[in-house]
Design a protein around this motif. Sequence first.
Motif, PDB file in Angstrom:
ATOM      1  N   PHE A  44       6.745   0.220   4.031  1.00 25.75           N
ATOM      2  CA  PHE A  44       5.299   0.218   4.288  1.00 25.75           C
ATOM      3  C   PHE A  44       4.788  -1.187   4.593  1.00 25.75           C
ATOM      4  O   PHE A  44       3.947  -1.379   5.452  1.00 25.75           O
ATOM      5  CB  PHE A  44       4.532   0.762   3.077  1.00 25.75           C
ATOM      6  CG  PHE A  44       4.675   2.245   2.891  1.00 25.75           C
ATOM      7  CD1 PHE A  44       4.128   2.865   1.778  1.00 25.75           C
ATOM      8  CD2 PHE A  44       5.340   3.026   3.799  1.00 25.75           C
ATOM      9  CE1 PHE A  44       4.242   4.223   1.599  1.00 25.75           C
ATOM     10  CE2 PHE A  44       5.474   4.383   3.634  1.00 25.75           C
ATOM     11  CZ  PHE A  44       4.917   4.994   2.515  1.00 25.75           C
ATOM     12  N   VAL A  46      -0.174   5.618  -0.858  1.00 24.10           N
ATOM     13  CA  VAL A  46       0.096   5.539   0.576  1.00 24.10           C
ATOM     14  C   VAL A  46      -1.163   5.197   1.355  1.00 24.10           C
ATOM     15  O   VAL A  46      -1.139   4.440   2.319  1.00 24.10           O
ATOM     16  CB  VAL A  46       0.668   6.886   1.076  1.00 24.10           C
ATOM     17  CG1 VAL A  46       0.870   6.847   2.571  1.00 24.10           C
ATOM     18  CG2 VAL A  46       1.960   7.190   0.373  1.00 24.10           C
ATOM     19  N   SER A  85       9.556   3.366   0.019  1.00 25.21           N
ATOM     20  CA  SER A  85       8.241   2.872   0.422  1.00 25.21           C
ATOM     21  C   SER A  85       8.260   1.403   0.795  1.00 25.21           C
ATOM     22  O   SER A  85       7.247   0.857   1.194  1.00 25.21           O
ATOM     23  CB  SER A  85       7.246   3.090  -0.714  1.00 25.21           C
ATOM     24  OG  SER A  85       7.672   2.345  -1.835  1.00 25.21           O
ATOM     25  N   ILE A  89      -9.662  -7.054  12.606  1.00 31.96           N
ATOM     26  CA  ILE A  89      -9.268  -6.506  11.314  1.00 31.96           C
ATOM     27  C   ILE A  89      -9.336  -7.613  10.272  1.00 31.96           C
ATOM     28  O   ILE A  89      -9.302  -8.789  10.601  1.00 31.96           O
ATOM     29  CB  ILE A  89      -7.840  -5.954  11.351  1.00 31.96           C
ATOM     30  CG1 ILE A  89      -6.882  -7.014  11.892  1.00 31.96           C
ATOM     31  CG2 ILE A  89      -7.763  -4.719  12.192  1.00 31.96           C
ATOM     32  CD1 ILE A  89      -5.455  -6.549  11.968  1.00 31.96           C
ATOM     33  N   ALA A  90      -9.430  -7.196   9.024  1.00 30.18           N
ATOM     34  CA  ALA A  90      -9.369  -8.143   7.924  1.00 30.18           C
ATOM     35  C   ALA A  90      -7.967  -8.065   7.357  1.00 30.18           C
ATOM     36  O   ALA A  90      -7.560  -7.036   6.831  1.00 30.18           O
ATOM     37  CB  ALA A  90     -10.399  -7.764   6.867  1.00 30.18           C
ATOM     38  N   GLU A 147       3.913  -7.855  -2.699  1.00 30.02           N
ATOM     39  CA  GLU A 147       3.741  -6.453  -2.328  1.00 30.02           C
ATOM     40  C   GLU A 147       4.794  -5.590  -2.988  1.00 30.02           C
ATOM     41  O   GLU A 147       4.500  -4.534  -3.546  1.00 30.02           O
ATOM     42  CB  GLU A 147       3.859  -6.346  -0.797  1.00 30.02           C
ATOM     43  CG  GLU A 147       3.670  -4.967  -0.261  1.00 30.02           C
ATOM     44  CD  GLU A 147       2.282  -4.755   0.280  1.00 30.02           C
ATOM     45  OE1 GLU A 147       1.473  -5.690   0.188  1.00 30.02           O
ATOM     46  OE2 GLU A 147       2.028  -3.666   0.783  1.00 30.02           O
ATOM     47  N   ILE A 162      -5.148  -0.279   7.556  1.00 32.63           N
ATOM     48  CA  ILE A 162      -5.584  -1.596   8.013  1.00 32.63           C
ATOM     49  C   ILE A 162      -7.102  -1.614   8.001  1.00 32.63           C
ATOM     50  O   ILE A 162      -7.722  -0.661   8.449  1.00 32.63           O
ATOM     51  CB  ILE A 162      -5.082  -1.863   9.444  1.00 32.63           C
ATOM     52  CG1 ILE A 162      -3.565  -1.848   9.471  1.00 32.63           C
ATOM     53  CG2 ILE A 162      -5.592  -3.181   9.949  1.00 32.63           C
ATOM     54  CD1 ILE A 162      -3.007  -2.083  10.839  1.00 32.63           C
ATOM     55  N   GLU A 167      -0.527  -4.554  12.181  1.00 32.53           N
ATOM     56  CA  GLU A 167      -1.591  -5.565  12.142  1.00 32.53           C
ATOM     57  C   GLU A 167      -1.379  -6.599  13.236  1.00 32.53           C
ATOM     58  O   GLU A 167      -2.320  -7.026  13.896  1.00 32.53           O
ATOM     59  CB  GLU A 167      -1.594  -6.282  10.782  1.00 32.53           C
ATOM     60  CG  GLU A 167      -2.433  -5.594   9.734  1.00 32.53           C
ATOM     61  CD  GLU A 167      -2.376  -6.310   8.393  1.00 32.53           C
ATOM     62  OE1 GLU A 167      -1.619  -7.292   8.263  1.00 32.53           O
ATOM     63  OE2 GLU A 167      -3.068  -5.866   7.478  1.00 32.53           O
ATOM     64  N   GLN A 214      -3.577   3.331   0.706  1.00 37.59           N
ATOM     65  CA  GLN A 214      -3.928   1.918   0.756  1.00 37.59           C
ATOM     66  C   GLN A 214      -2.862   1.091   1.467  1.00 37.59           C
ATOM     67  O   GLN A 214      -3.159   0.215   2.244  1.00 37.59           O
ATOM     68  CB  GLN A 214      -4.130   1.418  -0.685  1.00 37.59           C
ATOM     69  CG  GLN A 214      -4.832   0.083  -0.759  1.00 37.59           C
ATOM     70  CD  GLN A 214      -3.886  -1.020  -1.125  1.00 37.59           C
ATOM     71  OE1 GLN A 214      -2.982  -0.841  -1.937  1.00 37.59           O
ATOM     72  NE2 GLN A 214      -4.054  -2.174  -0.535  1.00 37.59           N
ATOM     73  N   LYS A 215      -1.578   1.445   1.196  1.00 40.73           N
ATOM     74  CA  LYS A 215      -0.497   0.637   1.753  1.00 40.73           C
ATOM     75  C   LYS A 215      -0.373   0.786   3.258  1.00 40.73           C
ATOM     76  O   LYS A 215       0.102  -0.107   3.945  1.00 40.73           O
ATOM     77  CB  LYS A 215       0.845   1.051   1.128  1.00 40.73           C
ATOM     78  CG  LYS A 215       0.919   0.820  -0.335  1.00 40.73           C
ATOM     79  CD  LYS A 215       1.498  -0.543  -0.632  1.00 40.73           C
ATOM     80  CE  LYS A 215       1.528  -0.821  -2.112  1.00 40.73           C
ATOM     81  NZ  LYS A 215       0.333  -1.406  -2.623  1.00 40.73           N
ATOM     82  N   MET A 216      -0.727   1.964   3.756  1.00 41.20           N
ATOM     83  CA  MET A 216      -0.593   2.198   5.196  1.00 41.20           C
ATOM     84  C   MET A 216      -1.955   2.210   5.867  1.00 41.20           C
ATOM     85  O   MET A 216      -2.207   2.990   6.781  1.00 41.20           O
ATOM     86  CB  MET A 216       0.107   3.542   5.453  1.00 41.20           C
ATOM     87  CG  MET A 216       1.555   3.574   5.064  1.00 41.20           C
ATOM     88  SD  MET A 216       2.600   2.780   6.280  1.00 41.20           S
ATOM     89  CE  MET A 216       2.791   4.085   7.466  1.00 41.20           C
ATOM     90  N   VAL A 221       3.099   6.837  -5.015  1.00 41.64           N
ATOM     91  CA  VAL A 221       2.746   5.609  -4.293  1.00 41.64           C
ATOM     92  C   VAL A 221       1.389   5.762  -3.619  1.00 41.64           C
ATOM     93  O   VAL A 221       1.079   6.825  -3.079  1.00 41.64           O
ATOM     94  CB  VAL A 221       3.816   5.307  -3.214  1.00 41.64           C
ATOM     95  CG1 VAL A 221       3.417   4.101  -2.384  1.00 41.64           C
ATOM     96  CG2 VAL A 221       5.165   5.094  -3.874  1.00 41.64           C
ATOM     97  N   ARG A 232       3.021  -2.021   8.061  1.00 38.29           N
ATOM     98  CA  ARG A 232       1.621  -2.408   8.165  1.00 38.29           C
ATOM     99  C   ARG A 232       1.481  -3.772   8.824  1.00 38.29           C
ATOM    100  O   ARG A 232       0.643  -3.979   9.691  1.00 38.29           O
ATOM    101  CB  ARG A 232       0.965  -2.426   6.790  1.00 38.29           C
ATOM    102  CG  ARG A 232      -0.555  -2.451   6.902  1.00 38.29           C
ATOM    103  CD  ARG A 232      -1.235  -2.539   5.574  1.00 38.29           C
ATOM    104  NE  ARG A 232      -1.165  -3.881   5.032  1.00 38.29           N
ATOM    105  CZ  ARG A 232      -0.729  -4.180   3.826  1.00 38.29           C
ATOM    106  NH1 ARG A 232      -0.334  -3.209   3.013  1.00 38.29           N
ATOM    107  NH2 ARG A 232      -0.677  -5.435   3.410  1.00 38.29           N
TER     108      ARG A 232
END
Lengths: 203, 451
Positions: B111, A193, B108, B82-83, B92, A199, B119, A195-197, A191, B115
């Motif tokens: 995640f 990770v 996963s 943030i973007a 996703e 910001i 955010e 990129q997924k986790m 996975v 996130r």
Amino acid sequence: MGSRASSLLREEDIEEIKKETGFSHSQITRLYSRFHSLDKGENGALSREDFQRIPELAINPLGDRIINAFFPEGTNKKYTAREDQVNFRGFMRTLAHFRPVEDNEKNKDLTSGEPLNSRTNKLHFAFQLYDLDRDDKISRDELLQVLRMMVGVNISDEQLGSIADRTIQEADTNGDMCISFSEFTKVLEKVDVEQKMSIRFLH
Amino acid sequence: MESYLFPFDSLICMLLGISFTVWFTLLLVFIIVPAIFGVSFGIRRVYMKSLIKLFEWATLRMERGAKEKNQHLYKPYSNGIIAKEPVSLEQEIQEMRRGSAEPEFDMSDIFYFCRRGVESIVDDEVTKRFTAEELESWNLLTRSNYNFHHISTRLTALWGMGVLIRYGFLLPLRVTLAFTGVGLLVVLTSIVGLFPNGRMKNYLSDKVHLMCYRICVRALTAIITYHDSENKPKNGGICVANHTSPIDVIILASDGCYAMVGQVHGGLMGVIQRAMVKACPHIWFERSEVKDRHLVAKRLSDHVADESKLPILIFPEGTCINNTSVMMFKKGSFEIGCTVYPVAIKYDPRFGDAFWNSSKFGMVNYLLHMMSSWAIVCSVWYLPPMSRMEGEDAVQFANRVKAAIARKGGLADLLWDGGLKRGKVKEVFKEEQQKLYSKVLVGSSEDRSRS
């Protein structure tokens, strides 16, 4: 240049946070302004209620667990004055896990040792969302709890139980019916990770 | 000793007397008389233009000063910290499943929630609407400045002069005008109330209301630009607008006549309310009546059914929002079934922030802030009237009107309830999220059983 944030943030503090987390100067000041706006009690620290006041977080199924991650076990005086409060450094330290990994190339002035936003540390952050009692193992019960939080009332106990059993079966390599951190890492090795986790903090 | 002071005494009295007379004459000629007739000398616009030039100079000076001293200049996060990626839950999870061979649940999966949660801690759509907007350039008010160290003498002197002018000259002037305006409103509406009901009374009531509101507008040094006046609300309709502060009422009512809706208050407000209702029918509710939705709806419908009565002015958000967005409209006014005249109000925050943070400041504190700012500059757009369409329920109609207002005013259109300023979000939204995720989980198992 509007901001209600008073100048409680000194240059030395900013430098220290920069070294520890890798955020840039402007990112730190902006995040301080955000911290200040969340701090309704104006005592320089956030409590759990302050986080729960954010509607988008309150409706997140894992909202409570995420809030928990900001309040580490025990009282490390640098980050929390009391057990149920987190100050700005602690806030930044937790947020630092979500910095994109590419940004590390731009900020060379990090302390030695693994940066907070490395793949391993991101995985550890996620691991702790499951591992409520912080014993470095995800038991069947803990897994069930998280599953229940995510699905609400829409899936039956038996179905959820079988999902949990199947997940543990696939991940558990040493047969102790729990998922350790290394087993967790192994399961997620394909996975993305990073990129997924991450910001995307603007500069 | 006393005889020594005596000639000075009378001299001072004379001087004071003369200055007062001059003062009041100027006031009368330049402010009150134009207000009565609805004309404007254009003084305020000139004032506004010169202020803009001044602010730009001040900002440049500060940037230069910061560069010279090698300090970091705080830039507000007008573009966001943030973007965010507008990816939905299903997208996703599908992406994450693609690699592996379709397990039902993946570790996963958290995640996404994780996130999204973090955010929202860093930047969420709702909480920032309940505090004043941050400004790009400095407007010489310390209450909105984070960077104000001593950068240059000239700048500090300018700021100091600004304080003197605002508190020493503008504030007393405005307070005088405010008292005049309110006083005239109470007195004149009571007088008009003595007339018998009929066209004469309505005509006089309109004129009196307009005049007093115009004086109040000048009391705030409000510079208002009205657009599309051909769409002004007519009798038998409801006017809805976005709500930023109590001043909204004064701004709209100085350009047209409305029937106000509100709760009965005690004290000064109560006096004003009782006087106003003598001249023309406004709708004031007792505290107990407010809870009864049917009663409220009935009184509103009765009012709009009567063509001779003025259009009702309502703010469906129910609370003050900081003028960067429009929040959920309460459906009550949209159920009545008459024509709705939407109005968009957008304030220019450079001259003075009109937003009333009622959880932080009381009314008096707020008015003081307002009257010691430079000016209140805003634009009002009258949108074309809307009615409920076939097959549309009140909520959809409300959302349609809200979207039109947000678009015209350049504001963000949010589905969140303004009540979140003080209250907690409803559990049902979390349950929706959970349902969505369960569908993704269970949905994949259905596919498996089929294959």
